[in-house]
Design an enzyme around this catalytic site. Structure first.
Site, PDB file in Angstrom:
ATOM      1  CD  GLU A   1      -5.544   0.722  -2.105  1.00  0.00           C
ATOM      2  OE1 GLU A   1      -5.984  -0.101  -1.301  1.00  0.00           O
ATOM      3  OE2 GLU A   1      -5.445   1.937  -1.854  1.00  0.00           O
TER       4      GLU A   1
ATOM      5  CG  ASP B   1      -1.829   1.198   1.264  1.00  0.00           C
ATOM      6  OD1 ASP B   1      -2.323   1.601   0.195  1.00  0.00           O
ATOM      7  OD2 ASP B   1      -2.055   1.734   2.363  1.00  0.00           O
TER       8      ASP B   1
ATOM      9  CG  ASP C   1      -0.431   3.533   6.005  1.00  0.00           C
ATOM     10  OD1 ASP C   1      -1.259   3.900   5.157  1.00  0.00           O
ATOM     11  OD2 ASP C   1       0.008   4.278   6.895  1.00  0.00           O
TER      12      ASP C   1
END
Length: 157
Positions: free
Chosen positions: A68, A8, A140
């Site tokens: 992502e 991420d 995160d």
């Protein structure tokens, strides 16, 4: 067995999570966050993220990665910074020959929770169920683990 690295990316704090996929079983291996100094020059921040991701890759030797997708913010500068952080994360994977798939945030939420409109707390609750009570290092890292789980659910390359 497949070792999967979820990422991420963010300039301020990049999350990472490593899971093992053993058939239908998911096993938590490790997770963490890579924070950068907001006062440091951009090249130093990016180098810090790259070095830390390389260390994760060399330590856990993932077979593949998942990241992502970039979403466009209202602030173009924020989008650009996110894209730069994402670039160094992908470059680290590329340097080690690790294939990476990219997933939209809504798809990740749907794969983990069952709905693309899930809230962060719902995703974090499902992580504990799916990964046997795992405590992510922070939000995160939780997002990175969710990306890895989504990729595992979406099948092989």
């Amino acid at each position: 067995m497949t070792v999967l690295l979820g990422l991420d990316p963010s300039l301020s704090c990049t999350g990472w999570g490593v899971i093992r996929v053993e058939g239908n079983r998911l096993v938590h291996v490790a997770n963490g966050q890579i924070a950068t100094d907001a006062g440091a020059a951009m090249p130093l921040r990016l180098a810090s993220i790259h070095a830390a991701v390389m260390e994760v890759i060399l330590t856990y030797r993932p077979d593949r990665g998942a990241c992502e997708e970039v979403f466009v913010n209202r602030n173009p500068q924020s989008t650009l910074k996110l894209a730069q952080a994402r670039g160094v994360v992908l470059a680290a994977c590329g340097a080690q020959g690790i294939p990476v798939r990219e997933h939209a945030a809504r798809l990740v939420k749907k794969a983990v929770v069952g709905t693309g409109a899930a809230e962060k707390r719902q995703v974090q609750a499902m992580l504990k169920v799916l990964l046997g009570g795992t405590q992510p290092a922070g939000p995160d890292a939780a997002d990175a683990l969710a990306v890895a789980i989504a990729d595992a659910h979406l099948g092989s390359y």
